[in-house]
Design a protein around this motif. Structure first.
Motif, PDB file in Angstrom:
ATOM      1  N   TRP A   8     -47.576  97.434  58.215  1.00 45.84           N
ATOM      2  CA  TRP A   8     -48.591  97.558  59.261  1.00 45.84           C
ATOM      3  C   TRP A   8     -47.950  97.944  60.591  1.00 45.84           C
ATOM      4  N   GLY A  11     -47.065 101.526  60.638  1.00 46.51           N
ATOM      5  CA  GLY A  11     -48.176 102.457  60.484  1.00 46.51           C
ATOM      6  C   GLY A  11     -48.234 103.084  59.109  1.00 46.51           C
ATOM      7  N   SER A  13     -48.876 102.793  54.952  1.00 47.78           N
ATOM      8  CA  SER A  13     -49.584 102.059  53.920  1.00 47.78           C
ATOM      9  C   SER A  13     -48.650 101.718  52.775  1.00 47.78           C
ATOM     10  N   SER A  42     -53.422 104.188  62.083  1.00 44.24           N
ATOM     11  CA  SER A  42     -53.852 103.901  60.719  1.00 44.24           C
ATOM     12  C   SER A  42     -53.620 105.125  59.852  1.00 44.24           C
ATOM     13  N   THR A  43     -53.590 104.891  58.546  1.00 46.63           N
ATOM     14  CA  THR A  43     -53.383 105.974  57.587  1.00 46.63           C
ATOM     15  C   THR A  43     -54.251 105.744  56.366  1.00 46.63           C
ATOM     16  N   ASP A  44     -54.564 106.839  55.691  1.00 47.84           N
ATOM     17  CA  ASP A  44     -55.294 106.741  54.438  1.00 47.84           C
ATOM     18  C   ASP A  44     -55.095 108.049  53.674  1.00 47.84           C
ATOM     19  N   LYS A  57     -54.447 108.471  61.909  1.00 53.49           N
ATOM     20  CA  LYS A  57     -55.001 108.262  63.242  1.00 53.49           C
ATOM     21  C   LYS A  57     -53.840 107.903  64.163  1.00 53.49           C
ATOM     22  N   ARG A  67     -57.349 112.059  65.231  1.00 48.13           N
ATOM     23  CA  ARG A  67     -57.294 111.964  63.770  1.00 48.13           C
ATOM     24  C   ARG A  67     -56.692 113.266  63.245  1.00 48.13           C
TER      25      ARG A  67
END
Length: 87
Positions: A8, A11, A13, A42-44, A57, A67
């Protein structure tokens, strides 16, 4: 932070592996970080129209949230980032 929460702080995942194909989420994050100097918020990784996209992000040095998207197969940064300011 505890070891199991260090992802976290960075940054990244825990799902960052690419599964042997294309560009991993970690690599995409490193690329965005080196290009922008921004903080990762954040990441996805998503699937859209049959493509794997990494969504990242960031918080820029001037306080803007953006983003970014990176193609999960080629590593190409796609389009211009969207911008939002929280000042």
């Amino acid at each position: 932070p505890r070891d199991d929460e260090s992802w976290w702080e960075s940054g990244r995942s825990p799902r960052a592996k690419s599964g042997g194909r294309g560009v991993s989420l970690d690599s995409a994050v490193d690329r965005i970080r080196s290009q922008t100097g921004a903080r990762i918020l954040s990441t996805d990784t998503i699937e859209q129209d049959g493509r794997r996209l990494h969504e990242i992000k960031i918080l820029t040095e001037d306080g803007r949230v953006r983003r970014m998207q990176v193609d999960g197969d080629s590593g190409e940064v796609l389009g211009r980032p969207t911008r939002r300011s929280y000042r």
